[in-house]
Design a protein around this motif. Sequence first.
Motif, PDB file in Angstrom:
ATOM      1  N   LEU A  86      35.201  31.907  38.451  1.00  0.00           N
ATOM      2  CA  LEU A  86      35.621  31.886  37.052  1.00  0.00           C
ATOM      3  C   LEU A  86      34.486  31.407  36.134  1.00  0.00           C
ATOM      4  O   LEU A  86      34.659  31.327  34.928  1.00  0.00           O
ATOM      5  CB  LEU A  86      36.827  30.946  36.938  1.00  0.00           C
ATOM      6  CG  LEU A  86      37.751  30.981  35.741  1.00  0.00           C
ATOM      7  CD1 LEU A  86      38.163  32.406  35.434  1.00  0.00           C
ATOM      8  CD2 LEU A  86      38.962  30.133  35.993  1.00  0.00           C
ATOM      9  N   LEU A 123      36.847  46.082  31.228  1.00  0.00           N
ATOM     10  CA  LEU A 123      37.346  44.881  30.560  1.00  0.00           C
ATOM     11  C   LEU A 123      36.655  43.631  31.104  1.00  0.00           C
ATOM     12  O   LEU A 123      36.499  42.642  30.386  1.00  0.00           O
ATOM     13  CB  LEU A 123      38.866  44.768  30.719  1.00  0.00           C
ATOM     14  CG  LEU A 123      39.674  45.882  30.052  1.00  0.00           C
ATOM     15  CD1 LEU A 123      41.158  45.570  30.105  1.00  0.00           C
ATOM     16  CD2 LEU A 123      39.240  46.081  28.607  1.00  0.00           C
ATOM     17  N   THR A 124      36.227  43.680  32.369  1.00  0.00           N
ATOM     18  CA  THR A 124      35.469  42.563  32.923  1.00  0.00           C
ATOM     19  C   THR A 124      34.117  42.467  32.226  1.00  0.00           C
ATOM     20  O   THR A 124      33.672  41.375  31.862  1.00  0.00           O
ATOM     21  CB  THR A 124      35.271  42.740  34.440  1.00  0.00           C
ATOM     22  OG1 THR A 124      36.544  42.886  35.051  1.00  0.00           O
ATOM     23  CG2 THR A 124      34.543  41.554  35.041  1.00  0.00           C
ATOM     24  N   ASP A 155      37.697  40.229  41.326  1.00  0.00           N
ATOM     25  CA  ASP A 155      38.490  41.445  41.117  1.00  0.00           C
ATOM     26  C   ASP A 155      39.865  41.091  40.557  1.00  0.00           C
ATOM     27  O   ASP A 155      40.350  41.718  39.622  1.00  0.00           O
ATOM     28  CB  ASP A 155      38.660  42.220  42.426  1.00  0.00           C
ATOM     29  CG  ASP A 155      37.376  42.934  42.813  1.00  0.00           C
ATOM     30  OD1 ASP A 155      37.257  43.358  43.984  1.00  0.00           O
ATOM     31  OD2 ASP A 155      36.489  43.053  41.943  1.00  0.00           O
ATOM     32  N   TYR A 213      39.204  31.024  31.059  1.00  0.00           N
ATOM     33  CA  TYR A 213      39.108  32.474  31.063  1.00  0.00           C
ATOM     34  C   TYR A 213      38.745  33.047  29.705  1.00  0.00           C
ATOM     35  O   TYR A 213      37.868  33.903  29.598  1.00  0.00           O
ATOM     36  CB  TYR A 213      40.437  33.079  31.542  1.00  0.00           C
ATOM     37  CG  TYR A 213      40.316  34.528  31.900  1.00  0.00           C
ATOM     38  CD1 TYR A 213      40.728  35.532  31.032  1.00  0.00           C
ATOM     39  CD2 TYR A 213      39.750  34.914  33.115  1.00  0.00           C
ATOM     40  CE1 TYR A 213      40.587  36.864  31.365  1.00  0.00           C
ATOM     41  CE2 TYR A 213      39.607  36.244  33.453  1.00  0.00           C
ATOM     42  CZ  TYR A 213      40.025  37.221  32.567  1.00  0.00           C
ATOM     43  OH  TYR A 213      39.880  38.537  32.903  1.00  0.00           O
ATOM     44  N   ALA A 223      40.954  48.934  23.932  1.00  0.00           N
ATOM     45  CA  ALA A 223      41.225  47.906  24.938  1.00  0.00           C
ATOM     46  C   ALA A 223      40.053  46.925  25.022  1.00  0.00           C
ATOM     47  O   ALA A 223      40.249  45.706  25.070  1.00  0.00           O
ATOM     48  CB  ALA A 223      41.469  48.554  26.297  1.00  0.00           C
ATOM     49  N   ALA A 280      42.163  40.383  32.419  1.00  0.00           N
ATOM     50  CA  ALA A 280      41.635  40.827  31.128  1.00  0.00           C
ATOM     51  C   ALA A 280      42.602  41.768  30.409  1.00  0.00           C
ATOM     52  O   ALA A 280      42.578  41.864  29.186  1.00  0.00           O
ATOM     53  CB  ALA A 280      40.275  41.499  31.317  1.00  0.00           C
ATOM     54  N   HIS A 281      43.470  42.420  31.179  1.00  0.00           N
ATOM     55  CA  HIS A 281      44.437  43.320  30.547  1.00  0.00           C
ATOM     56  C   HIS A 281      45.449  42.588  29.694  1.00  0.00           C
ATOM     57  O   HIS A 281      46.184  43.221  28.932  1.00  0.00           O
ATOM     58  CB  HIS A 281      45.197  44.119  31.615  1.00  0.00           C
ATOM     59  CG  HIS A 281      44.371  45.174  32.258  1.00  0.00           C
ATOM     60  ND1 HIS A 281      43.627  44.947  33.383  1.00  0.00           N
ATOM     61  CD2 HIS A 281      44.170  46.470  31.938  1.00  0.00           C
ATOM     62  CE1 HIS A 281      43.002  46.060  33.727  1.00  0.00           C
ATOM     63  NE2 HIS A 281      43.314  47.003  32.868  1.00  0.00           N
ATOM     64  N   ALA A 315      44.902  40.868  27.185  1.00  0.00           N
ATOM     65  CA  ALA A 315      44.586  41.042  25.766  1.00  0.00           C
ATOM     66  C   ALA A 315      45.017  42.435  25.347  1.00  0.00           C
ATOM     67  O   ALA A 315      44.522  43.422  25.869  1.00  0.00           O
ATOM     68  CB  ALA A 315      43.081  40.848  25.534  1.00  0.00           C
ATOM     69  N   SER A 373      39.372  50.667  34.126  1.00  0.00           N
ATOM     70  CA  SER A 373      39.690  49.777  33.002  1.00  0.00           C
ATOM     71  C   SER A 373      39.353  48.332  33.355  1.00  0.00           C
ATOM     72  O   SER A 373      38.794  47.603  32.529  1.00  0.00           O
ATOM     73  CB  SER A 373      41.153  49.911  32.600  1.00  0.00           C
ATOM     74  OG  SER A 373      41.989  49.462  33.642  1.00  0.00           O
ATOM     75  N   THR A 374      39.664  47.922  34.585  1.00  0.00           N
ATOM     76  CA  THR A 374      39.334  46.556  34.992  1.00  0.00           C
ATOM     77  C   THR A 374      37.825  46.335  34.931  1.00  0.00           C
ATOM     78  O   THR A 374      37.357  45.300  34.458  1.00  0.00           O
ATOM     79  CB  THR A 374      39.849  46.280  36.419  1.00  0.00           C
ATOM     80  OG1 THR A 374      41.254  46.513  36.432  1.00  0.00           O
ATOM     81  CG2 THR A 374      39.568  44.858  36.841  1.00  0.00           C
ATOM     82  N   VAL A 422      39.969  42.752  24.053  1.00  0.00           N
ATOM     83  CA  VAL A 422      39.436  41.655  24.871  1.00  0.00           C
ATOM     84  C   VAL A 422      38.372  40.884  24.090  1.00  0.00           C
ATOM     85  O   VAL A 422      38.378  39.651  24.043  1.00  0.00           O
ATOM     86  CB  VAL A 422      38.845  42.189  26.196  1.00  0.00           C
ATOM     87  CG1 VAL A 422      38.061  41.112  26.915  1.00  0.00           C
ATOM     88  CG2 VAL A 422      39.948  42.729  27.088  1.00  0.00           C
ATOM     89  N   PRO A 480      45.299  45.905  23.438  1.00  0.00           N
ATOM     90  CA  PRO A 480      44.305  46.700  22.712  1.00  0.00           C
ATOM     91  C   PRO A 480      44.473  46.534  21.208  1.00  0.00           C
ATOM     92  O   PRO A 480      45.592  46.359  20.731  1.00  0.00           O
ATOM     93  CB  PRO A 480      44.608  48.146  23.117  1.00  0.00           C
ATOM     94  CG  PRO A 480      45.417  48.040  24.348  1.00  0.00           C
ATOM     95  CD  PRO A 480      46.158  46.755  24.275  1.00  0.00           C
ATOM     96  N   VAL A 481      43.367  46.525  20.484  1.00  0.00           N
ATOM     97  CA  VAL A 481      43.403  46.448  19.030  1.00  0.00           C
ATOM     98  C   VAL A 481      42.534  47.573  18.501  1.00  0.00           C
ATOM     99  O   VAL A 481      41.392  47.715  18.928  1.00  0.00           O
ATOM    100  CB  VAL A 481      42.870  45.088  18.533  1.00  0.00           C
ATOM    101  CG1 VAL A 481      42.759  45.077  17.021  1.00  0.00           C
ATOM    102  CG2 VAL A 481      43.762  43.959  19.014  1.00  0.00           C
ATOM    103  N   GLY A 483      39.603  40.011  37.066  1.00  0.00           N
ATOM    104  CA  GLY A 483      39.368  41.143  36.184  1.00  0.00           C
ATOM    105  C   GLY A 483      40.667  41.701  35.647  1.00  0.00           C
ATOM    106  O   GLY A 483      40.750  42.083  34.477  1.00  0.00           O
ATOM    107  N   ARG A 499      36.031  49.255  43.882  1.00  0.00           N
ATOM    108  CA  ARG A 499      35.848  48.078  43.024  1.00  0.00           C
ATOM    109  C   ARG A 499      37.016  47.857  42.075  1.00  0.00           C
ATOM    110  O   ARG A 499      36.972  46.987  41.234  1.00  0.00           O
ATOM    111  CB  ARG A 499      34.568  48.257  42.203  1.00  0.00           C
ATOM    112  CG  ARG A 499      33.326  48.244  43.060  1.00  0.00           C
ATOM    113  CD  ARG A 499      32.106  48.041  42.228  1.00  0.00           C
ATOM    114  NE  ARG A 499      32.305  46.894  41.336  1.00  0.00           N
ATOM    115  CZ  ARG A 499      31.389  46.453  40.508  1.00  0.00           C
ATOM    116  NH1 ARG A 499      30.234  47.054  40.450  1.00  0.00           N
ATOM    117  NH2 ARG A 499      31.610  45.437  39.720  1.00  0.00           N
TER     118      ARG A 499
END
Lengths: 292, 199
Positions: A21, B90-91, A51, B157, B45, A57-58, A60, B86-87, B49, A62-63, A54, B82
Motif C-alpha cells: 500500500l 485506475l491503478t 492487484d 489509499y 473513470a 480504485a473502482h 471512485a 480498467s484496474t 480516481v 467516474p466523473v 487495484g 494482470r
Amino acid sequence: MTTAGAMSHGEAQEQLEAFALDALDGAERAVVAAHVAGCAACRAEVEAIRDDLGTLAHLAAPVAVPADERATMRSRLVARAAADRSGNVTNRMASPASAGDRVRSIDSAPSRRGGGGWMLRAAAAVLLVVMGGALWRTREERDLARTALLARGERATALERENGRLRGELDGTRRMVEALTGPSVAVVDLASDGRAAARARMFWNQATNRWTLVAHNLPKTAEGRTYELWLLTADGAKIPAGTFSPDAGGRAVVEATYELPAASLKAIAVTEEPAGGVPQPTGPIVLVGAAR
Amino acid sequence: MKPTAADAAYLHVHPEPEAPDAIVRAMAGGDERALGALYDRYADAVHGVALRVLRDGTLAREVVEEVFWQAWRQASRWSPERGGVSTWLLTIARSRALDRRRALSRRGEESSTPLDALPAEGADASRAVEDADLRRMLQEALDTLPAEQRDALSLAYWEGLTQVEIAERTGQPLGTVKTRMRLALRKLRERLSETGRTS
C-alpha cells in the motif's frame, strides 16, 4: 522488529500489506523492500495484494471530463501517439519473422549468412529507420519540453512584473503615510457646497511641502469634465494643484508638491472643469474648506 | 500473450475494437486510434480516481492526460493475467495522482478547493450498471470493516499517507495504526475473494 541487519521472513510477512500500500515509512520500507527483493514468495504476495488493491480504485465513481477539454486532450494524445512510433517500431519490426532476421543480422557478421552486401544494406536501412524514429521522438519531446519551459519562463516574467508593481504600490503607500502623519502636518477639512454627501480632507506636510487630498462621495464627472484642486492664498492667488476623477466608490486621493509659506494658505477648493484642467478656476465649486 | 503481426494487421483492417483487451493489444502494436478508443472508454473513470485523490479539477485533468500517455507507453507490459484493463488504468491513475499530491504537499501547495464534480454522462447503459455493481460490491466489502480500520485504509489509499502520518493525523499510537491496517487489508481481501472480483 530488527533494526540492524536483514528482516526475518516472518517479520516481513506482517508488513507486506502496508508495504504493498506504500504506507511504510522510509527506514521500514527500505528494510522490507530489501527482504522482498530476495524472497520470491513475498514478491508474489506483494503483487497479489497490489492487484486486489487495484480493484479498490473502482470505488471512485467516474466523473465526466468537461466536453471541450475532453476533445482537445484526446486529439493531443492521439497526435502524440501517432508521432511516437519509434517506441513501438522495434516491437513491430521484431515480430514479423523476416524483419526479425534482419534486425538480428545487425549483430551477427553478414558473411555468415552469405550475400553479405545485401544483408548489410538492409540492416543499415533498418537501423536508420529505428534511429530516425528515435531522433524524431527525441525532437518531439524536446519541442514539448521547450514549450513547457517557455510557458514557465513567461509565468516567471509575469510574476516579476507583478512583484515590481506591488513594490511600487508599497512605496506609494509608505509615502502617503509619511505625508499624512507627523508633527508638521496641517489638516484642512473641505465640505460640499450643496452636494451634501461629498467631503474631503487635505493633509499638508509643511516639512516636505507635500499635499494629499482624500475625498469621499464625489459624484462621477460628466463626459469631458474633471475635478481640479486649488490652493487659495491670502493674497488672492488661486494655485492649480492637479486634476482628478473619483473611483467607482466616489473616492479620490490626490497628491501634489508645492512650497507655500505656512501663513499664506487661506483656503482649499475643488471645482469642476473641462477635462485636462484650466489655469484658473471657471467651473462650479464642489468642495471648499478654510485654513485656520 | 504477445501481440503478433497478424493481430496488428487484423486490427488495422477492422477498426475500433470493442473489447478492452483488444484495445490495449492494438495500442501495444502501435495503433494510435486504439489510444483514442481507450480514452473514450475510460477517461471519466480515470478522472474520477484523480479527483478523489487530488480534489482539484485542473490538477485531475492534467493527471488524466499523464495516465493515458503512460498507458500508451506501457501498453506492451499489460497482459490479461494482470487483471482487467480498467484496474490497470485506475491503478496508474491512483499512483500518478498520489505522486502529484505528494509533490504539492512538499511545496506547501495543498489544495483545499471543494470537489467540482459533474455527473458522468454518455456512459452506455450496460457499462454504467456494471460499474455501479462493482462499486456497490466494493463498498459493501468495506462496510464490513470496523470504522477505524476503514478510515486507516482510506487515509493510506486515497491520501497516500504512511502509517506514521496516519498515527499523527488521528492521534492514535503507531502500533494501533499498524494493526488496523493489517487487519483491514486481510479482511478486505478475504471478502473480495469470497464475492469474486470483476475487472
